[in-house]
Every structure is written in structure tokens, then in C-alpha cells.
Design a protein around this motif. Structure first.
Motif, PDB file in Angstrom:
ATOM      1  N   PHE A  66      14.046  17.915  86.734  1.00 67.11           N
ATOM      2  CA  PHE A  66      15.110  17.862  85.735  1.00 67.11           C
ATOM      3  C   PHE A  66      16.382  18.505  86.279  1.00 67.11           C
ATOM      4  CE2 PHE A  66      17.502  19.985  82.382  1.00 67.11           C
ATOM      5  CZ  PHE A  66      17.960  18.859  81.704  1.00 67.11           C
ATOM      6  N   LEU A  67      16.237  19.666  86.931  1.00 69.25           N
ATOM      7  CA  LEU A  67      17.406  20.351  87.477  1.00 69.25           C
ATOM      8  C   LEU A  67      18.097  19.489  88.539  1.00 69.25           C
ATOM      9  CD1 LEU A  67      15.960  23.970  87.808  1.00 69.25           C
ATOM     10  CD2 LEU A  67      17.394  23.044  85.973  1.00 69.25           C
ATOM     11  N   ALA A  68      17.322  18.844  89.406  1.00 68.46           N
ATOM     12  CA  ALA A  68      17.903  17.972  90.428  1.00 68.46           C
ATOM     13  C   ALA A  68      18.601  16.776  89.788  1.00 68.46           C
ATOM     14  CB  ALA A  68      16.822  17.502  91.394  1.00 68.46           C
ATOM     15  N   THR A  69      18.017  16.236  88.725  1.00 66.49           N
ATOM     16  CA  THR A  69      18.632  15.113  88.014  1.00 66.49           C
ATOM     17  C   THR A  69      19.957  15.526  87.392  1.00 66.49           C
ATOM     18  OG1 THR A  69      16.488  14.094  87.570  1.00 66.49           O
ATOM     19  CG2 THR A  69      18.303  13.468  86.121  1.00 66.49           C
ATOM     20  N   LEU A  70      19.994  16.712  86.798  1.00 67.90           N
ATOM     21  CA  LEU A  70      21.239  17.208  86.216  1.00 67.90           C
ATOM     22  C   LEU A  70      22.308  17.371  87.293  1.00 67.90           C
ATOM     23  CD1 LEU A  70      22.948  18.308  83.897  1.00 67.90           C
ATOM     24  CD2 LEU A  70      21.908  20.554  84.301  1.00 67.90           C
ATOM     25  N   ALA A  71      21.937  17.956  88.433  1.00 66.70           N
ATOM     26  CA  ALA A  71      22.904  18.137  89.519  1.00 66.70           C
ATOM     27  C   ALA A  71      23.429  16.792  90.013  1.00 66.70           C
ATOM     28  CB  ALA A  71      22.265  18.920  90.666  1.00 66.70           C
ATOM     29  N   ASP A  72      22.542  15.831  90.242  1.00 63.04           N
ATOM     30  CA  ASP A  72      22.938  14.501  90.715  1.00 63.04           C
ATOM     31  C   ASP A  72      23.871  13.826  89.714  1.00 63.04           C
ATOM     32  OD1 ASP A  72      22.880  12.156  92.358  1.00 63.04           O
ATOM     33  OD2 ASP A  72      21.296  11.323  91.096  1.00 63.04           O
ATOM     34  N   SER A 120      25.078   6.163  81.726  1.00 59.28           N
ATOM     35  CA  SER A 120      23.871   5.455  82.174  1.00 59.28           C
ATOM     36  C   SER A 120      22.774   5.538  81.120  1.00 59.28           C
ATOM     37  CB  SER A 120      23.364   6.034  83.500  1.00 59.28           C
ATOM     38  OG  SER A 120      22.685   7.250  83.294  1.00 59.28           O
ATOM     39  N   ALA A 121      21.960   4.506  81.064  1.00 55.64           N
ATOM     40  CA  ALA A 121      20.883   4.444  80.070  1.00 55.64           C
ATOM     41  C   ALA A 121      19.883   5.590  80.260  1.00 55.64           C
ATOM     42  CB  ALA A 121      20.168   3.099  80.155  1.00 55.64           C
ATOM     43  N   PHE A 122      19.541   5.902  81.513  1.00 53.47           N
ATOM     44  CA  PHE A 122      18.584   6.978  81.782  1.00 53.47           C
ATOM     45  C   PHE A 122      19.132   8.314  81.299  1.00 53.47           C
ATOM     46  CE2 PHE A 122      17.003  10.320  84.694  1.00 53.47           C
ATOM     47  CZ  PHE A 122      15.684  10.313  84.297  1.00 53.47           C
ATOM     48  N   LEU A 153      17.997  11.143  78.347  1.00 52.36           N
ATOM     49  CA  LEU A 153      17.886  12.599  78.499  1.00 52.36           C
ATOM     50  C   LEU A 153      18.814  13.326  77.532  1.00 52.36           C
ATOM     51  CD1 LEU A 153      17.591  13.206  82.350  1.00 52.36           C
ATOM     52  CD2 LEU A 153      15.808  13.334  80.608  1.00 52.36           C
ATOM     53  N   ALA A 154      19.993  12.779  77.299  1.00 56.75           N
ATOM     54  CA  ALA A 154      20.937  13.410  76.359  1.00 56.75           C
ATOM     55  C   ALA A 154      20.356  13.436  74.951  1.00 56.75           C
ATOM     56  CB  ALA A 154      22.270  12.675  76.378  1.00 56.75           C
TER      57      ALA A 154
END
Length: 142
Positions: A56-62, A16-18, A22-23
């Protein structure tokens, strides 16, 4: 703070672009043997208290949940529901790993959990439900 990457991990580029954005900031890694995603937490991930930001942590988990479910189930999925429990702080320099377990796979819904860990310390638990996207069916004009 150490910059070393543990053995078995290789760079991972999300689709994904988003998450690609982040990467570019974070440098994500994947251990292919068990689909563990990870990164070295940096200052860029911080909140005003100097620890990793909860969003950020929630985004990583998702993202870890979605990637592992799609990969293991060979399905296109979207998050339908996710609950998050923050258990411990994550600090710059920590090697943060996302471990995903698929709890139940149905025809239309997949239930899974993600544990974010620093070493053996559990820092976040996420429970989620993903909807399986159905392939578009051709329509007939009659």
C-alpha cells in the motif's frame, strides 16, 4: 486514533479506476499549495503485524509521483522504474503525507523522488523514473 484532517487539506479524487477504489476505502486528501497528498491510515491498510502494508505504501508513493509529475509538467506519464526503501513503520491513526520532488525533467524521461512522512518522521523513500507518453501521431495511408 484521531480522525481530524490537518488544515489546508481537501478531499482528493484520483483519476485512475484503481486509485479511485483505494480512495473509496481510504479517503485521500491533497494540499493544493504544495501538491502534498495524504491520508489517515486505518486498519484497512494493515498487514498481519498491524502496521501499514508495504504494498500500500509503495502504491501511494507511485501514485503521488505520477500525479505530481503530470500536474506540474503538464504531461502524460507512466512509471518506468521505481525503487523503494522502507524506513519506519506506519501505524493506524497516523497522518501519512506524500511529498514529491522532481529531480530532473528531460524530453522523454522525468526523474523524481517521493518521501512518505508521519509528522517529521521519514517512513519511506522512493526514487522513480517516469516515461513521458508521446501523443499519437496521425498516420497517412499514402
Amino acid at each position: 486514533m484521531t480522525d481530524s484532517i490537518p488544515s489546508g487539506f481537501a478531499p482528493w479524487r484520483p483519476s485512475s479506476a484503481f486509485m479511485q477504489h483505494l480512495a473509496d476505502l481510504s479517503g485521500f486528501y491533497r494540499r493544493e499549495a504544495d501538491d502534498v497528498l495524504a491520508l489517515r491510515v486505518g486498519q484497512v491498510h494493515g498487514n498481519m503485524h498491524g502496521m501499514a502494508h508495504g504494498g500500500f505504501l509503495a502504491t501511494l508513493a507511485d501514485s503521488a509521483l505520477g500525479f505530481v509529475i503530470a500536474h506540474r509538467c503538464q504531461a502524460s506519464v507512466v512509471t518506468a522504474q521505481m525503487s523503494v526503501e522502507y524506513l519506519n513503520a506506519v501505524m493506524p491513526g497516523d497522518w501519512l503525507e506524500a511529498h514529491v520532488t522532481i529531480d530532473k525533467r528531460g524530453k522523454r524521461l522525468i526523474y523524481a523522488t517521493c518521501r512518505l512522512q508521519v509528522d517529521d518522521r521519514l517512513v519511506l523513500k522512493a526514487s522513480a523514473v517516469f516515461a513521458v507518453r508521446q501523443a499519437a501521431t496521425p498516420t497517412s495511408d499514402g
